[in-house]
Design an enzyme around this catalytic site. Structure first.
Site, mmCIF file in Angstrom:
data_model
loop_
_atom_site.group_PDB
_atom_site.id
_atom_site.type_symbol
_atom_site.label_atom_id
_atom_site.label_comp_id
_atom_site.label_asym_id
_atom_site.label_seq_id
_atom_site.Cartn_x
_atom_site.Cartn_y
_atom_site.Cartn_z
ATOM 1 N N GLU A 45 32.110 30.627 4.468
ATOM 2 C CA GLU A 45 33.487 30.663 3.978
ATOM 3 C C GLU A 45 33.931 32.116 3.766
ATOM 4 O OE1 GLU A 45 35.957 28.701 0.180
ATOM 5 O OE2 GLU A 45 33.781 28.480 0.351
ATOM 6 N N LYS A 117 41.628 24.994 3.699
ATOM 7 C CA LYS A 117 40.925 24.294 2.622
ATOM 8 C C LYS A 117 41.893 23.523 1.745
ATOM 9 C CE LYS A 117 37.309 25.243 -0.808
ATOM 10 N NZ LYS A 117 36.459 26.322 -1.383
ATOM 11 N N CYS A 151 33.598 24.094 2.198
ATOM 12 C CA CYS A 151 32.888 24.123 0.910
ATOM 13 C C CYS A 151 33.196 22.911 0.035
ATOM 14 C CB CYS A 151 33.194 25.439 0.197
ATOM 15 S SG CYS A 151 32.034 25.828 -1.146
#
Length: 269
Positions: A45, A117, A151
């Site tokens: 990330e 995200k 994540c």
């Protein structure tokens, strides 16, 4: 269909000095991965800039077709390997918003898909980034249906199940998981792979960075829940095979997707 050799680049250890340093590290990793037969490389990330950016997030953010993207495209084409990498994305058409994003480019250097995200973790991310609102981002690499999450996204079963129902066979998860949450790659990621009958590639950062201490432990979990490759606590390049036939076999053996009763779950939404 032949298995897809997939590489995970764990790192870097600490904040890279510059984006140029990250691009050099990516070039080296792409060369090493390609030499081991990999056709796809996934990084952590916010790989290009580092994670602990503070107010520098807005300064370092670039469009998905910005100058760093052109450099990554050239690296992918030079080594003949698809690359998924994390970066802060600036979108001027969205009110100059900054997203925590991952971009996947093909082995010819052409962009395949960008994912932003959706589930932001903690005060830092919620302050620095705008949450994405696209639940699914997929592309095909060498015949394998590849999906993207970032994540914290993978910790939501609904997000991964949506990918399984949409046909994702390999889920790439660029990650910046810090201690003491080691149970996520050790327990949760293999469970997500098993309950959805898919491969999950979880590529983490490692070592101390600002106020964070990243856990490493990147892994590639198979659709039967077994971990095919696992990193330790330091920088590492993992290479393992992703077999689409294993996805089909796992979903036939444990038919969670076929046995769902969605009419009972309406209260979840």
């Amino acid at each position: 269909m032949a298995p897809l050799r997939t590489a995970l680049l764990q790192g870097p250890a600490g904040v890279p000095a510059t984006v140029a340093d990250s691009l050099r590290a990516l070039d080296e990793a792409a060369a090493q991965a390609a030499a081991q037969g990999a056709r796809l490389l996934a990084t952590s990330e916010l790989f290009l800039t580092g994670y602990a950016l503070g107010v520098r997030v807005a300064e370092l953010a670039e469009p998905a077709d910005g100058p760093s993207a052109a450099r990554v495209d050239a690296i992918a084409a030079r080594h003949g390997i698809a690359i998924a990498y994390g970066f802060p994305e600036r979108v001027t058409a969205d009110g100059d918003a900054v997203f925590n994003a991952v971009r996947l480019v093909g082995a010819d250097g052409a962009e395949l898909v960008v994912y932003r995200k959706a589930h932001l973790f903690g005060d830092y991310e919620r302050t620095a980034f705008t949450p994405g609102d696209r639940p699914l981002a997929q592309a095909t690499v060498d015949g394998v249906r590849v999906g993207l999450l970032i994540c914290y996204d993978v910790e939501f079963p609904e997000a991964v199940r949506a990918h399984a129902l949409a046909g994702t066979e390999l889920l790439l998860v660029p990650t910046a998981l810090m201690r003491p949450y080691e149970f996520v790659p050790q327990v949760l990621v293999p469970a997500r792979a098993y309950e959805n009958g898919m491969h999950v590639a979880y590529a983490n950062r490692c070592g101390p960075e600002g106020e964070f201490d990243f856990a490493g432990l990147s892994c590639l979990a198979g659709p039967d829940g077994t971990v095919r490759a696992r990193a330790g606590a330091g920088p590492e390049l993992l290479v393992a095979s992703v077999d689409p036939e294993a996805v089909r076999a796992a979903r036939a053996e444990t038919p969670y997707l076929a046995d769902r009763r969605p009419e009972l779950y309406r209260s979840l939404t």
